[in-house]
Every structure is written in structure tokens, then in C-alpha cells.
Scaffold this active site. Structure first.
Site, PDB file in Angstrom:
ATOM      1  N   TYR A 131      -2.227   0.280   9.985  1.00 48.21           N
ATOM      2  CA  TYR A 131      -2.394  -0.395   8.698  1.00 48.21           C
ATOM      3  C   TYR A 131      -1.132  -0.249   7.847  1.00 48.21           C
ATOM      4  CZ  TYR A 131      -3.742  -0.991   3.816  1.00 48.21           C
ATOM      5  OH  TYR A 131      -3.773  -1.365   2.491  1.00 48.21           O
ATOM      6  N   THR A 180       0.819  -1.217   0.000  1.00 49.30           N
ATOM      7  CA  THR A 180       0.000   0.000   0.000  1.00 49.30           C
ATOM      8  C   THR A 180       0.852   1.267   0.000  1.00 49.30           C
ATOM      9  OG1 THR A 180      -1.578   1.285   1.319  1.00 49.30           O
ATOM     10  CG2 THR A 180      -0.121  -0.164   2.521  1.00 49.30           C
TER      11      THR A 180
END
Length: 349
Positions: A142, A117
Site C-alpha cells: 500500500y 499517505t
């Protein structure tokens, strides 16, 4: 030989399964269906219901199938949720990825494509596209959970006969142009999905989280990539690894950003106007994140085909309408079954 797709019943994973099958690959899917759907998995794929971090399950799959490559999508992806429940993200995204890597090395699987990501970068000090050499400074658990997984992959590749490609996604949206799958998660938080639901009357309003960012209209800017272009990058990454390419970390984005307001306007133009409300910034959200994708274009010869906000939005709306019809059919079918069951029960008295 076969490709193992973890999270293959989810949004991106289900697109990947279809692309692999379209290319004539043998596909094995493992998914615990926490956010994915069994119906989203192409019927030709062999499906295992279970956790991608389950060592015993993985050992059984590797023993039963000739897996030569893994595409790893399984994991949790909601930034605010990771802030409120960090330990779950470190368990689900990092610890379970460690188990998958260990099982792969033990089974002699040498190629893995990892779903990473742009959240590993955090906010940048300038408005230029973010390159792979930018400082790694995640602003959420995250982002850290994915960065930790990248580090494990790097160290494993240095110690074993094992190579990987980590693709750092920017904002994924849209749906399969053939209408076979799309973003179907209930309660999804992705902006284009949320806006499409609002445009079709499935939501009352779209909330804009933060209107005081240092951007042209005060709302956050993101680089939106069509899911089919993203999957094509994975296909090219597999070919690259199978032909002996060394480990690689690369961005997946178009290099152009759109603000939240621009996305909302695009969805309203293709669908119908909907209510918009404003809320404070969410923890962990950056002001602007846009990809420098020159590396993946050079190394993997990746050429996007659907790099248009209008194309992305239209495909997302088309899928949302198809999903509405599917859900309506499913509900009617359930009601019909219940009515038949009640009739049979009353007739047997």
C-alpha cells in the site's frame, strides 16, 4: 470550470464533494462504488459510475465538462490486504493513477491534488514527528503503491505544464459536523470507526493488534486528523495550485499522537464500554507515526479547527448513530416494498 473528484462516493471523497459545493464549485464525481455509496454523493454533483482509471470514461468526462482541477481519492487503503494481494494494489492505486494523470495531461488539466499517505515513511528510528524530508521506506505494498504514484506525479510535473499537491494523510477519522456524510464502509478497519461500532453494539469486540510495541503502553501510536480538517487542507491546496503555486508534497496531521488504548478509552467514555481482545501485530504496521505538519501550515496557511480526539470521537459516534437509523429505515422500506409486491401478486391470481 469544474473540479473532478475521483472516489467521490467514498469516505473522504464525499466530504470533499460537499465542501466544494459549499464553496460554489461545479463538481463532477467518478466512482465505481466498490466501497463508496451513491447516496453519499451530494445531489448537486454530477455523477459518473465507473473506474477512475478508465481512459475512455475519462476522455468522455474531459470532453463534456470544463475540468480545470482534479482531486484524486480513488484507490484501496487497507495495509494488511495490500500485503496479501500486492498486485491488486499496484494495479488499483498505481496503474490507474498513471491512466488518470495521462488523461489529465492530454486534456490540458494542469492541477491535481493527490491522496497520499504517511505509509510512505514506514517506521522511524525516533519518536519525533515525521517531516517530509524523512527517509521514504514503505513497509507495505500500500505504501509503495502511493509512493510510486507520487514519483509519477513528480516526473509528469517536470515534463509538462502540470502541477500537483500530494497530501500525505495520517489517520483520518470523524464525520461531517453537519451530519451529511461519514465513514460508512462495511467491514471498515479504521480504529475509531471499529471502536464506535463496538460502542453501539454493532461489533462484539475490538481487537488490538500488537501490545508489545516500544511505546508507553505497548500499543501503536497514530496521529488522528478530523476528516473536515483534512478536506479543508485539500481546498487550500486547490486554491494554491489555481493561483500558480508550484508542486508540493506535504503532511496532513496534527503533530500529536494517541495510542490504540487511549483511543479505545476515549470512545468508551463517549459511548459505552465494549469488549477488547488482543491479537498479534499485523504485517506492515509501524509502532508510531506522528506528523510534522509545519510545512502545510506555512505553505497553505492551513489552520486545523477540530484538532481534538474528543471532537473526532464524538462526531464519529454521532455519524454511526445516524447511519444506524438510516440503515434501519432502508431495511424497513425494503420490507414494506416486498410486502406490497407480495400482496399485489397474490391479488392478481
Amino acid at each position: 470550470m469544474a473540479v473532478l473528484v475521483t472516489g467521490g462516493a467514498g469516505y473522504i471523497g464525499s466530504h470533499m464533494v460537499w465542501a466544494l459545493l459549499d464553496a460554489g464549485e461545479d463538481v463532477v464525481v467518478v466512482d465505481q462504488l466498490s466501497t463508496g455509496f451513491r447516496w453519499a454523493v451530494a445531489p448537486e454533483a454530477r455523477f459518473y459510475l465507473g473506474d477512475a482509471g478508465d481512459k475512455a470514461l475519462l476522455q468522455g468526462i474531459f470532453a463534456m465538462h470544463e475540468i480545470d482541477a482534479i482531486v484524486h481519492f480513488a484507490g484501496s487503503v487497507v495495509v494488511p490486504e495490500s500485503v496479501s494481494d500486492p498486485l491488486w494494489y499496484y494495479e488499483n492505486n498505481t496503474a490507474k493513477t498513471r491512466n488518470l494523470i495521462a488523461a489529465a495531461v492530454e486534456a490540458g488539466v494542469r492541477c491535481l491534488v493527490f491522496s497520499s499517505t504517511a505509509a510512505v515513511y514506514g517506521s522511524q528510528d525516533n519518536d519525533r514527528p515525521v517531516g517530509e524530508t524523512a527517509p521514504l521506506a514503505p513497509e507495505s505494498p500500500y505504501g509503495f503503491s502511493k509512493l510510486m504514484s507520487e514519483i509519477m506525479l513528480r516526473d509528469t510535473a517536470a515534463a509538462h505544464d502540470f502541477n500537483y499537491v500530494a497530501l500525505r494523510y495520517f489517520n483520518v477519522a470523524g464525520a461531517d459536523p453537519l451530519g451529511r456524510t461519514g465513514q460508512s464502509t462495511t467491514g471498515a478497519t479504521h480504529l475509531i470507526k471499529v471502536a464506535c461500532e463496538a460502542a453501539l453494539g454493532k461489533r462484539g469486540a475490538v481487537e488490538i493488534y500488537g501490545s508489545d510495541y516500544p511505546t508507553s503502553d505497548g500499543t501503536g501510536i497514530r496521529d488522528y486528523i478530523h476528516v473536515s480538517d483534512l478536506v479543508d487542507a485539500h481546498m487550500k491546496a486547490l486554491d494554491y495550485l489555481r493561483t500558480g503555486g508550484p508542486s508540493l508534497v506535504a503532511n496532513c496531521g496534527y503533530g500529536e499522537g494517541y495510542s490504540v488504548l487511549q483511543v479505545i478509552e476515549a470512545v468508551a467514555a463517549h459511548g459505552r464500554p465494549f469488549e477488547v481482545s488482543h491479537a498479534p501485530r499485523r504485517p506492515g504496521d509501524a509502532a508510531s507515526v506522528v506528523a510534522d505538519s509545519s510545512l502545510i501550515r506555512q505553505k497553505l496557511q492551513w489552520v486545523p479547527r477540530l484538532d481534538s480526539l474528543d471532537v473526532i470521537v464524538q462526531s464519529a459516534l454521532d455519524w454511526e448513530e445516524r447511519l444506524s437509523r438510516k440503515n434501519s429505515f432502508d431495511l424497513d422500506h425494503i420490507r414494506e416494498k416486498l410486502a406490497t409486491a407480495d400482496f399485489l401478486k397474490s391479488g392478481s391470481r
